[in-house]
Design an enzyme around this catalytic site. Sequence first.
Site, PDB file in Angstrom:
ATOM      1  N   TYR A 247       2.136   1.773  -3.513  1.00 26.18           N
ATOM      2  CA  TYR A 247       1.040   2.224  -4.372  1.00 26.18           C
ATOM      3  C   TYR A 247       0.759   3.703  -4.131  1.00 26.18           C
ATOM      4  O   TYR A 247       0.634   4.486  -5.083  1.00 26.18           O
ATOM      5  CB  TYR A 247      -0.218   1.401  -4.098  1.00 26.18           C
ATOM      6  CG  TYR A 247      -1.369   1.742  -5.022  1.00 26.18           C
ATOM      7  CD1 TYR A 247      -1.595   1.034  -6.189  1.00 26.18           C
ATOM      8  CD2 TYR A 247      -2.226   2.807  -4.727  1.00 26.18           C
ATOM      9  CE1 TYR A 247      -2.640   1.358  -7.045  1.00 26.18           C
ATOM     10  CE2 TYR A 247      -3.268   3.149  -5.569  1.00 26.18           C
ATOM     11  CZ  TYR A 247      -3.470   2.417  -6.732  1.00 26.18           C
ATOM     12  OH  TYR A 247      -4.497   2.760  -7.579  1.00 26.18           O
ATOM     13  N   ASP A 248       0.651   4.081  -2.866  1.00 23.97           N
ATOM     14  CA  ASP A 248       0.348   5.478  -2.535  1.00 23.97           C
ATOM     15  C   ASP A 248       1.447   6.421  -3.022  1.00 23.97           C
ATOM     16  O   ASP A 248       1.171   7.520  -3.512  1.00 23.97           O
ATOM     17  CB  ASP A 248       0.159   5.642  -1.025  1.00 23.97           C
ATOM     18  CG  ASP A 248      -1.111   4.961  -0.536  1.00 23.97           C
ATOM     19  OD1 ASP A 248      -1.994   4.693  -1.374  1.00 23.97           O
ATOM     20  OD2 ASP A 248      -1.211   4.694   0.672  1.00 23.97           O
TER      21      ASP A 248
ATOM     22  N   CYS B 212     -23.774 -35.967 -28.590  1.00 20.39           N
ATOM     23  CA  CYS B 212     -22.405 -36.119 -29.101  1.00 20.39           C
ATOM     24  C   CYS B 212     -21.403 -35.879 -27.970  1.00 20.39           C
ATOM     25  O   CYS B 212     -21.507 -34.898 -27.226  1.00 20.39           O
ATOM     26  CB  CYS B 212     -22.156 -35.123 -30.233  1.00 20.39           C
ATOM     27  SG  CYS B 212     -20.466 -35.136 -30.854  1.00 20.39           S
TER      28      CYS B 212
ATOM     29  N   ASN C 260       0.828  -1.206   0.000  1.00 21.40           N
ATOM     30  CA  ASN C 260       0.000   0.000   0.000  1.00 21.40           C
ATOM     31  C   ASN C 260       0.863   1.257   0.000  1.00 21.40           C
ATOM     32  O   ASN C 260       0.540   2.263  -0.643  1.00 21.40           O
ATOM     33  CB  ASN C 260      -0.921   0.013   1.233  1.00 21.40           C
ATOM     34  CG  ASN C 260      -2.088  -0.942   1.068  1.00 21.40           C
ATOM     35  OD1 ASN C 260      -2.345  -1.412  -0.025  1.00 21.40           O
ATOM     36  ND2 ASN C 260      -2.772  -1.225   2.163  1.00 21.40           N
TER      37      ASN C 260
ATOM     38  N   LYS D  37       2.386  -0.165 -40.544  1.00 20.28           N
ATOM     39  CA  LYS D  37       1.012   0.020 -41.020  1.00 20.28           C
ATOM     40  C   LYS D  37       0.157  -0.896 -40.151  1.00 20.28           C
ATOM     41  O   LYS D  37       0.186  -2.124 -40.310  1.00 20.28           O
ATOM     42  CB  LYS D  37       0.875  -0.348 -42.498  1.00 20.28           C
ATOM     43  CG  LYS D  37      -0.515  -0.100 -43.072  1.00 20.28           C
ATOM     44  CD  LYS D  37      -0.539  -0.404 -44.575  1.00 20.28           C
ATOM     45  CE  LYS D  37      -1.902  -0.093 -45.174  1.00 20.28           C
ATOM     46  NZ  LYS D  37      -2.953  -0.973 -44.620  1.00 20.28           N
TER      47      LYS D  37
ATOM     48  N   CYS E  42     -22.916 -31.321 -36.450  1.00 18.12           N
ATOM     49  CA  CYS E  42     -23.384 -32.600 -35.923  1.00 18.12           C
ATOM     50  C   CYS E  42     -24.742 -32.343 -35.281  1.00 18.12           C
ATOM     51  O   CYS E  42     -24.878 -31.429 -34.462  1.00 18.12           O
ATOM     52  CB  CYS E  42     -22.403 -33.151 -34.888  1.00 18.12           C
ATOM     53  SG  CYS E  42     -23.029 -34.587 -33.985  1.00 18.12           S
TER      54      CYS E  42
ATOM     55  N   LYS F 191       3.207  -3.310 -48.584  1.00 21.23           N
ATOM     56  CA  LYS F 191       2.531  -4.511 -48.090  1.00 21.23           C
ATOM     57  C   LYS F 191       3.516  -5.671 -48.069  1.00 21.23           C
ATOM     58  O   LYS F 191       4.320  -5.832 -48.989  1.00 21.23           O
ATOM     59  CB  LYS F 191       1.345  -4.859 -48.998  1.00 21.23           C
ATOM     60  CG  LYS F 191       0.307  -3.757 -49.118  1.00 21.23           C
ATOM     61  CD  LYS F 191      -0.545  -3.639 -47.879  1.00 21.23           C
ATOM     62  CE  LYS F 191      -1.555  -4.743 -47.809  1.00 21.23           C
ATOM     63  NZ  LYS F 191      -2.467  -4.579 -46.653  1.00 21.23           N
TER      64      LYS F 191
END
Length: 651
Positions: free
Chosen positions: A36-37, A412, A33, A105, A407, A298
């Site tokens: 994170y903070d 099945c 924590n 591209k 099918c 291309k």
Amino acid sequence: MAAEKSDRIKELTELLSRASKAYYAQDQEIMSNYEYDRLYDELEQLERETGIILAGSPTQHVGYEAVDELPKEAHEAPMLSLDKTKDREELRSWLQGQPAILSWKLDGLTIVLTYRDGKLAKAVTRGNGEVGEVITGNARTFVNLPLNIGFQGELVLRGEAVISYQDFEEINSRIQEADARYKNPRNLCSGSVRQLNSEITAQRRVRFVAFNLVRAEGADFGNSREAQFAFLEEQGFEVVQRVKVTEDNILEAVEDFARRVENYEIPSDGLVLTFEDIAYGQSLGRTAKFPRHSIAFKWADELRETTLREIEWSPSRTGLINPVAIFEPVELEGTTVSRASVHNISILRGLKLGIGDRITVYKANMIIPQIAENLTGSDNVEIPEICPVCGGRTEIRQVADAQSLYCVNEDCDAKKIKAFTLFVSRDAMNIEGLSEATLEKFLSSGFLHEFADLYHLDRHQEEITSMEGFGEKSCQNLLGSIEKSREATLPQVIYALGIANIGVANAKMLCRHFDYDLEQMLQADVEELSAIEGVGEVIATAFVEYIQGEENVRRLRNLMKELRIQAVQTAAEQNLAGKGFCVTGSLNHFGSRSELKDLIEQRGGKVTGSVTSRTECLVNNDIASNSSKNKKAKELGIPILTEEEFMAKYL
């Protein structure tokens, strides 16, 4: 310095978003924590300094939008296609001694963005080049798009909305029906960007990659295309990867891109070459179809000739049987390939495939093996009249513009294995210890015929314990997991049934509409279901076809006898509707923050990863903490409640 700050904002946004997802959705911590903070505070400071705020920033909460239809809008100037070549020497000679920018591209959906006063004002798709669709609400959910930028003049730019291969595979892996999966990332991206509900777009992790600055009011770029790119990067945009080239190094640069394309995370179908000198490029004008300042290169498909050995018929849970071509192994783009999907009967017949035919194969976009041409055309492949798994009858059905093989045997084994695999999966009944291989053993042993039979596997405990891979303990663990799954919600059950086109979100939507009353749902018709926002005719038809099957309903009722359906808050109990909450720290009364989040959402509320002016309250058992969330709440005058205080007031 501006570019460094922009890069750091991107890095922190991505890192903190991952940490938040792990914390709230997966009940895991990838950082403390405190860390994170600290990073959150750094991000907030950088956003204030630069004016750049990305759509995925944990400091923001982007509301979702839903519209009845996407409005159309004409472009200021036609968006022309580029002239193309597959010849590297032709690309080199096109330069005529001028320096240029060579870039990917990208294979996605082209979008035009307009910013005014530093804020995203409008996003429009390319459409037909003359008229596009306005998707501003959806664009605001693109994971890397700046909602705010430092530049305050009007800015117009173009770029590609894309979905990475990794996200594409992850999204497809959650779709059980083989025929419902997306064919490629571009199709998924196009459908995601053009959604009527932006919440769906947000779930697809669409990215925006800028490739052209159209206009920046009052800005001077010294006639340099590269300076424009650098400016866009400083504003926080992800800009297409590129390199400056001349006639001397362009062939080497093309070869470098060719080496990297197979492992590049974003789909690319070639390269774009644009003159670095903006004025020079504009002075060349345009043809009726193409501007002359750029040209597309291309990829020349690497073709290999080989011999078709057989057609393998691969059944899926929905009964669709896909033809797969098996051929003599060949080397393509650095890997050995020996099989390629033929997709459906129409393509199979169009290629006139026959066993022993000489065929040419290639990798589409240098990735996916495909058959290019049949050099023999003997057309002797027989369409199987019986399913290769169960021996049941098959039939050819017209689906949209293509014919596919199915099918028709409801019993099945292939269908059963796939159906049971979905049923026990995490988002469905969440039964641990039942892999596809284990289910196959149970089916072949005659233990399972319908879903309800899972809840009577204790009758076969002795046989299961003696099976390879099982013992007394693993068998008990499995039976315990099955017993635990009896406590289920109705949306879980509806999704677990494996009805075509009905995923987790759609199952929840249907159940909410009918106030979680199964009997009401079983009386529904297509017209009523189609009128539900977000459902539509395809989902409605699939659901009604399922409940009109007497055998389906019989098996569903047998299953319901085994379950204890947990009550879900109905519309009358939506006391948190329209309210937003933020939850942080450890909890005492809930197993995880995810549990509390689910409860809040069931009552109509929303849980966000950060405190904003719209937050109803912050839930934190450590009220005295100096965490960034506590500081933000105090700054905005948002109440900070302990878990007990929150429960007393809202639950």
